[in-house]
Design an enzyme around this catalytic site. Sequence first.
Site, PDB file in Angstrom:
ATOM      1  N   HIS A  74      -7.192  -5.250  -1.995  1.00 45.93           N
ATOM      2  CA  HIS A  74      -5.797  -4.739  -1.156  1.00 45.93           C
ATOM      3  C   HIS A  74      -5.183  -5.297  -0.646  1.00 45.93           C
ATOM      4  O   HIS A  74      -3.918  -5.325  -1.203  1.00 45.93           O
ATOM      5  CB  HIS A  74      -6.352  -3.819  -0.723  1.00 45.93           C
TER       6      HIS A  74
ATOM      7  N   SER B 231       1.064  -1.584   0.095  1.00 47.71           N
ATOM      8  CA  SER B 231      -0.131  -0.311  -0.212  1.00 47.71           C
ATOM      9  C   SER B 231       1.199   2.071   0.142  1.00 47.71           C
ATOM     10  O   SER B 231       1.512   1.865  -0.244  1.00 47.71           O
ATOM     11  CB  SER B 231      -0.881  -0.316   1.176  1.00 47.71           C
TER      12      SER B 231
ATOM     13  N   ASP C  96      -8.644  -4.992  -5.510  1.00 51.76           N
ATOM     14  CA  ASP C  96      -8.406  -3.512  -4.978  1.00 51.76           C
ATOM     15  C   ASP C  96      -8.596  -2.277  -5.969  1.00 51.76           C
ATOM     16  O   ASP C  96      -8.214  -2.216  -6.883  1.00 51.76           O
ATOM     17  CB  ASP C  96      -7.068  -3.352  -4.736  1.00 51.76           C
TER      18      ASP C  96
END
Length: 498
Positions: free
Chosen positions: A470, A197, A404
Amino acid sequence: MHLAFATLALTAVCHVTTAAVAAGGGQQILLGSAFQNDVQFEAVTSAAFPEHQLRLTEPTICDSSVKQYSGYLDITTGKHLFFWFFEARRSPEKAPLTLWLNGGPGCSSMTGLLFELGPCKIADKGHNTTFNPYSWNIHSNMIFLDQPVNVGYSYSDDGSHVDNTLDSAEDVYAFLQLFLKRHPQYAAAPFHLAAESYGGTYAPHMASAIHHHNDELRLARVSLDRTHINLASVILANGITDPYIQMPSVPEYLCEGPYAVLHGADCDAMRDKARSCQRLIGMCYAFDSPFICGPAQEYCMREVFGFPAWKKLGLNGSDVRKKCDPEENGDLCYQEMLWIDAWANIPAVKGALGVPSRHHFQSCNREVGEEFGGRGDGMRNSAALLPELIDAGVRLLVYAGNADMGCNFMGNEAWVSQLPGRYHDEFAASTSEKWTVLTSGRVAGEVRTAGSNGFDAGNVTFVQIYEAGHMAPFDQPEATFDLFTRWIMNLPLTLNKL
Ligand SMILES: *[C@@H]1O[C@H](CO)[C@@H](O)[C@H](O)[C@H]1NC(C)=O
Ligand SMILES: *[C@@H]1O[C@H](CO)[C@@H](O)[C@H](O)[C@H]1NC(C)=O
Ligand SMILES: *[C@@H]1O[C@H](CO)[C@@H](O)[C@H](O)[C@H]1NC(C)=O
């Protein structure tokens, strides 16, 4: 990416005595021990890092089958960064060393440890953990680090924060130096830096700092009393690395991706917003000033991630296949995050890890996120740091779970395709090939690669992971374990049988 910017008003998205023990070969390592917060710590210091000290203890929770260390990097400015190390389950003396970082900014790496790929997984609503048979520490020694300061178990004496990625990179370098002084057996094996991320912004800066310090060491005429860090690869997991390319991919993903949810006029309107956002990011790249990058980030978060037609759908930005109710599931739509907070605050757990009992653990610290966001740290071009590393032999793996929305696979694949350097042309011309999990024979995604001679995993490699959000290792533990293992062993990902 929604994790990265959740803090910008996007509700749905996202003192120790030491004694000289060893001195030789121009290196001085100070070891000592002391009680602090009722825990006995060992202290590691080095003349080369007068402002840093490593303080460690040996926990036995989570995965009692392996040797562990946890504790703090203490910095004279009053910052204390928490780490937790697990030896590899198999042949730790030969295994590589991997540093795992979660993003946010402001989110604890305990998330990766307890929810995604660590030796134990959060269970029983946070009352307990269970053994993870797909843990990444099977073939690699693993360090989970909470950084910057005030994230997770990390804390500062006066509550002050770090608000940019550059400062945190130097602390991480000092951490690795002290860790490898204490454990020189891990210094010879390959070192992998893996980050998820917002870690897609951290990791290139950290890798670049390590690379430049390695150069300094190599070129120095006098002994610098530091260790060469054997940086072998950078692994970016559903990351935000080149926002100029990635932000415009958000409407593309929502309108044309495998789980398209927007259509027609909504798509046109969202693409318009994404183009304006991209122009602002272009200015941030050109001027690299918080006064330009901050507003760019604010605009992009509000107008793109906060695009009304998308928000109205009430979907999980981490995983567009799912609905998300922040009221019910916590800010990040992951119920397990709340369990992690519960477990991490159990007094016995803190005691075992050497965490001060008064410190309150949070999976994600909003204030840290807001400070990074206010400077627009996440709008800077971190990808620009990578070609130098790649051309010097550092391998790059970028992977993304394809459900995601924010740090979607299309934007990640696009920036990797446009990355300059030795492998640019070969990567740009590469085609996607199926990736099959060796143990199950299941097709788990697609791979594009450059630099592979057919017998290795390549120098620049992109992997789209099917049916994963994600936090891909949460959704696809077996597949992501296969991917990580083959990558660190440098075995081709496109081979369907060994
Ligand atoms: C936690 O789980 C382990 C293994 O499943 C079990 O032996 C132990 O009793 C559990 N502890 C608690 C407090 O439930
Ligand atoms: C959002 O997605 C994550 C990852 O798949 C999942 O753990 C979480 O439960 C989801 N939240 C909701 C409300 O579906
Ligand atoms: C590409 O990766 C291999 C390891 O697979 C490494 O030996 C080689 O040096 C790398 N390429 C470059 C140009 O550095």
